[in-house]
Motif scaffolding. Structure first.
Motif, PDB file in Angstrom:
ATOM      1  N   GLY A  90      -3.871 -11.002   7.582  1.00  0.00           N
ATOM      2  CA  GLY A  90      -3.259 -11.459   6.341  1.00  0.00           C
ATOM      3  C   GLY A  90      -3.755 -10.759   5.089  1.00  0.00           C
ATOM      4  O   GLY A  90      -3.598 -11.278   3.986  1.00  0.00           O
ATOM      5  N   PHE A  91      -4.327  -9.549   5.233  1.00  0.00           N
ATOM      6  CA  PHE A  91      -4.796  -8.832   4.051  1.00  0.00           C
ATOM      7  C   PHE A  91      -3.623  -8.562   3.122  1.00  0.00           C
ATOM      8  O   PHE A  91      -2.596  -8.037   3.533  1.00  0.00           O
ATOM      9  CB  PHE A  91      -5.480  -7.518   4.449  1.00  0.00           C
ATOM     10  CG  PHE A  91      -5.942  -6.719   3.267  1.00  0.00           C
ATOM     11  CD1 PHE A  91      -6.999  -7.175   2.492  1.00  0.00           C
ATOM     12  CD2 PHE A  91      -5.313  -5.545   2.904  1.00  0.00           C
ATOM     13  CE1 PHE A  91      -7.425  -6.458   1.379  1.00  0.00           C
ATOM     14  CE2 PHE A  91      -5.734  -4.820   1.798  1.00  0.00           C
ATOM     15  CZ  PHE A  91      -6.795  -5.278   1.041  1.00  0.00           C
ATOM     16  N   GLY A  92      -3.768  -8.908   1.857  1.00  0.00           N
ATOM     17  CA  GLY A  92      -2.680  -8.756   0.901  1.00  0.00           C
ATOM     18  C   GLY A  92      -2.967  -7.815  -0.239  1.00  0.00           C
ATOM     19  O   GLY A  92      -2.164  -7.691  -1.153  1.00  0.00           O
ATOM     20  N   GLY A  93      -4.113  -7.136  -0.227  1.00  0.00           N
ATOM     21  CA  GLY A  93      -4.447  -6.222  -1.308  1.00  0.00           C
ATOM     22  C   GLY A  93      -3.752  -4.889  -1.164  1.00  0.00           C
ATOM     23  O   GLY A  93      -2.995  -4.654  -0.219  1.00  0.00           O
ATOM     24  N   GLY A  94      -4.016  -4.004  -2.103  1.00  0.00           N
ATOM     25  CA  GLY A  94      -3.474  -2.655  -2.044  1.00  0.00           C
ATOM     26  C   GLY A  94      -4.242  -1.808  -1.054  1.00  0.00           C
ATOM     27  O   GLY A  94      -5.431  -2.027  -0.807  1.00  0.00           O
ATOM     28  N   VAL A  95      -3.551  -0.820  -0.473  1.00  0.00           N
ATOM     29  CA  VAL A  95      -4.149   0.044   0.545  1.00  0.00           C
ATOM     30  C   VAL A  95      -3.884   1.502   0.199  1.00  0.00           C
ATOM     31  O   VAL A  95      -2.753   1.879  -0.104  1.00  0.00           O
ATOM     32  CB  VAL A  95      -3.555  -0.246   1.948  1.00  0.00           C
ATOM     33  CG1 VAL A  95      -4.091   0.726   2.979  1.00  0.00           C
ATOM     34  CG2 VAL A  95      -3.819  -1.682   2.362  1.00  0.00           C
ATOM     35  N   MET A  96      -4.954   2.288   0.234  1.00  0.00           N
ATOM     36  CA  MET A  96      -4.839   3.740   0.136  1.00  0.00           C
ATOM     37  C   MET A  96      -5.378   4.325   1.432  1.00  0.00           C
ATOM     38  O   MET A  96      -6.470   3.968   1.860  1.00  0.00           O
ATOM     39  CB  MET A  96      -5.656   4.280  -1.038  1.00  0.00           C
ATOM     40  CG  MET A  96      -5.078   3.975  -2.383  1.00  0.00           C
ATOM     41  SD  MET A  96      -6.104   4.652  -3.715  1.00  0.00           S
ATOM     42  CE  MET A  96      -6.020   6.405  -3.361  1.00  0.00           C
ATOM     43  N   LEU A  97      -4.598   5.219   2.037  1.00  0.00           N
ATOM     44  CA  LEU A  97      -5.019   5.879   3.263  1.00  0.00           C
ATOM     45  C   LEU A  97      -5.470   7.295   2.934  1.00  0.00           C
ATOM     46  O   LEU A  97      -4.834   7.976   2.127  1.00  0.00           O
ATOM     47  CB  LEU A  97      -3.867   5.917   4.264  1.00  0.00           C
ATOM     48  CG  LEU A  97      -3.270   4.559   4.636  1.00  0.00           C
ATOM     49  CD1 LEU A  97      -2.022   4.735   5.479  1.00  0.00           C
ATOM     50  CD2 LEU A  97      -4.301   3.709   5.348  1.00  0.00           C
ATOM     51  N   LEU A  98      -6.556   7.722   3.559  1.00  0.00           N
ATOM     52  CA  LEU A  98      -7.086   9.070   3.367  1.00  0.00           C
ATOM     53  C   LEU A  98      -7.248   9.739   4.721  1.00  0.00           C
ATOM     54  O   LEU A  98      -7.656   9.085   5.682  1.00  0.00           O
ATOM     55  CB  LEU A  98      -8.452   9.037   2.681  1.00  0.00           C
ATOM     56  CG  LEU A  98      -8.546   8.426   1.299  1.00  0.00           C
ATOM     57  CD1 LEU A  98      -9.987   8.463   0.812  1.00  0.00           C
ATOM     58  CD2 LEU A  98      -7.639   9.145   0.323  1.00  0.00           C
ATOM     59  N   SER A  99      -6.945  11.039   4.768  1.00  0.00           N
ATOM     60  CA  SER A  99      -7.129  11.753   6.019  1.00  0.00           C
ATOM     61  C   SER A  99      -7.111  13.251   5.782  1.00  0.00           C
ATOM     62  O   SER A  99      -6.409  13.737   4.899  1.00  0.00           O
ATOM     63  CB  SER A  99      -6.026  11.398   7.015  1.00  0.00           C
ATOM     64  OG  SER A  99      -6.208  12.124   8.217  1.00  0.00           O
ATOM     65  N   GLY A 100      -7.855  13.957   6.608  1.00  0.00           N
ATOM     66  CA  GLY A 100      -7.812  15.410   6.613  1.00  0.00           C
ATOM     67  C   GLY A 100      -6.716  15.922   7.532  1.00  0.00           C
ATOM     68  O   GLY A 100      -6.477  17.117   7.616  1.00  0.00           O
ATOM     69  N   MET A 101      -6.024  15.004   8.220  1.00  0.00           N
ATOM     70  CA  MET A 101      -4.947  15.400   9.140  1.00  0.00           C
ATOM     71  C   MET A 101      -3.735  15.889   8.342  1.00  0.00           C
ATOM     72  O   MET A 101      -3.643  15.690   7.143  1.00  0.00           O
ATOM     73  CB  MET A 101      -4.552  14.211  10.010  1.00  0.00           C
ATOM     74  CG  MET A 101      -5.633  13.747  10.936  1.00  0.00           C
ATOM     75  SD  MET A 101      -5.030  12.351  11.909  1.00  0.00           S
ATOM     76  CE  MET A 101      -6.559  11.635  12.425  1.00  0.00           C
ATOM     77  N   ASP A 102      -2.781  16.479   9.061  1.00  0.00           N
ATOM     78  CA  ASP A 102      -1.620  17.038   8.368  1.00  0.00           C
ATOM     79  C   ASP A 102      -0.739  15.952   7.751  1.00  0.00           C
ATOM     80  O   ASP A 102      -0.864  14.765   8.067  1.00  0.00           O
ATOM     81  CB  ASP A 102      -0.814  17.958   9.297  1.00  0.00           C
ATOM     82  CG  ASP A 102      -0.119  17.210  10.424  1.00  0.00           C
ATOM     83  OD1 ASP A 102       0.666  16.290  10.140  1.00  0.00           O
ATOM     84  OD2 ASP A 102      -0.351  17.573  11.589  1.00  0.00           O
ATOM     85  N   SER A 103       0.137  16.371   6.862  1.00  0.00           N
ATOM     86  CA  SER A 103       0.949  15.423   6.095  1.00  0.00           C
ATOM     87  C   SER A 103       1.847  14.575   6.978  1.00  0.00           C
ATOM     88  O   SER A 103       2.126  13.416   6.649  1.00  0.00           O
ATOM     89  CB  SER A 103       1.778  16.161   5.040  1.00  0.00           C
ATOM     90  OG  SER A 103       2.695  17.038   5.657  1.00  0.00           O
ATOM     91  N   GLY A 104       2.311  15.113   8.093  1.00  0.00           N
ATOM     92  CA  GLY A 104       3.153  14.324   9.010  1.00  0.00           C
ATOM     93  C   GLY A 104       2.416  13.110   9.549  1.00  0.00           C
ATOM     94  O   GLY A 104       2.980  12.014   9.634  1.00  0.00           O
ATOM     95  N   VAL A 105       1.159  13.294   9.917  1.00  0.00           N
ATOM     96  CA  VAL A 105       0.345  12.183  10.423  1.00  0.00           C
ATOM     97  C   VAL A 105       0.097  11.163   9.315  1.00  0.00           C
ATOM     98  O   VAL A 105       0.211   9.952   9.524  1.00  0.00           O
ATOM     99  CB  VAL A 105      -0.998  12.705  10.998  1.00  0.00           C
ATOM    100  CG1 VAL A 105      -1.928  11.561  11.361  1.00  0.00           C
ATOM    101  CG2 VAL A 105      -0.747  13.587  12.212  1.00  0.00           C
ATOM    102  N   ARG A 106      -0.212  11.652   8.115  1.00  0.00           N
ATOM    103  CA  ARG A 106      -0.454  10.736   6.989  1.00  0.00           C
ATOM    104  C   ARG A 106       0.792   9.922   6.656  1.00  0.00           C
ATOM    105  O   ARG A 106       0.714   8.714   6.434  1.00  0.00           O
ATOM    106  CB  ARG A 106      -0.935  11.522   5.762  1.00  0.00           C
ATOM    107  CG  ARG A 106      -2.330  12.102   5.928  1.00  0.00           C
ATOM    108  CD  ARG A 106      -2.907  12.630   4.629  1.00  0.00           C
ATOM    109  NE  ARG A 106      -2.024  13.498   3.866  1.00  0.00           N
ATOM    110  CZ  ARG A 106      -1.953  14.818   4.012  1.00  0.00           C
ATOM    111  NH1 ARG A 106      -2.718  15.435   4.900  1.00  0.00           N
ATOM    112  NH2 ARG A 106      -1.144  15.532   3.251  1.00  0.00           N
ATOM    113  N   LYS A 107       1.940  10.577   6.639  1.00  0.00           N
ATOM    114  CA  LYS A 107       3.192   9.864   6.330  1.00  0.00           C
ATOM    115  C   LYS A 107       3.535   8.852   7.417  1.00  0.00           C
ATOM    116  O   LYS A 107       4.006   7.740   7.127  1.00  0.00           O
ATOM    117  CB  LYS A 107       4.351  10.853   6.147  1.00  0.00           C
ATOM    118  CG  LYS A 107       4.245  11.654   4.879  1.00  0.00           C
ATOM    119  CD  LYS A 107       4.417  10.759   3.676  1.00  0.00           C
ATOM    120  CE  LYS A 107       4.331  11.539   2.389  1.00  0.00           C
ATOM    121  NZ  LYS A 107       4.240  10.692   1.221  1.00  0.00           N
ATOM    122  N   ALA A 108       3.312   9.204   8.672  1.00  0.00           N
ATOM    123  CA  ALA A 108       3.576   8.268   9.771  1.00  0.00           C
ATOM    124  C   ALA A 108       2.669   7.048   9.656  1.00  0.00           C
ATOM    125  O   ALA A 108       3.113   5.909   9.850  1.00  0.00           O
ATOM    126  CB  ALA A 108       3.383   8.965  11.119  1.00  0.00           C
TER     127      ALA A 108
END
Length: 160
Positions: A90-108
């Protein structure tokens, strides 16, 4: 009474940083400190760092951060598994994802997190620049933004 309210520093936005790279945790903490300097000198962020996803998940409800910044590639429990578990909790806060992986993985990963009902502010390539971080956090830093209404995760930002 109004005099006291005017003198009180603004509430700080609780942030949980989750990354298995300790250098990245220090870098993000410093970047948030630089961004969070209010006009009265009070920091805008109360930052907790965690390098273990299971420990972070266990403390998520108790800490109730308004913002979660999470690496996608971690041992034991990756960022996608963590996002699924956070959504289920039930987490309702904002989320930022970070990764060194390619943009396709980040977007997925971003689409998947949104599909689970999380309020995703974006998925960014590591290391994130101070400018990108500031732009992503602008809605939370606005005086009337959701970060100030939901400092302690009292109601979900995602509207679910």
């Amino acid at each position: 009474m109004d005099e006291l309210a005017k003198q009180a520093p603004p509430p700080r936005i609780r942030v949980l940083l989750l990354d298995d790279d300790h250098f990245m945790l220090e870098l993000l903490t410093d970047m948030l400190a630089d961004l969070g300097g209010a006009t009265d000198g009070a920091p805008a962020f109360e930052v907790r760092t965690e390098s273990d996803a299971r420990r972070a998940l266990a403390g998520l409800a108790a800490e109730a951060p308004a913002l979660l910044i999470c690496d996608l590639s971690m041992p034991d429990m990756d960022g996608i598994e963590f996002m699924q578990a956070a959504a289920a909790a039930g987490f309702g806060g904002g989320v930022m994802l970070l990764s060194g992986m390619d943009s396709g993985v980040r977007k997925a990963a971003e689409r998947l997190a949104r599909a689970h009902g999380l309020n995703v502010l974006g998925a960014f390539k590591k290391p994130i620049s101070p400018r990108e971080l500031q732009a992503a956090l602008a809605p939370l830093l606005a005086p009337d933004g959701p970060g100030h209404e939901n400092l302690y995760n009292l109601s979900p930002l995602s509207g679910k």
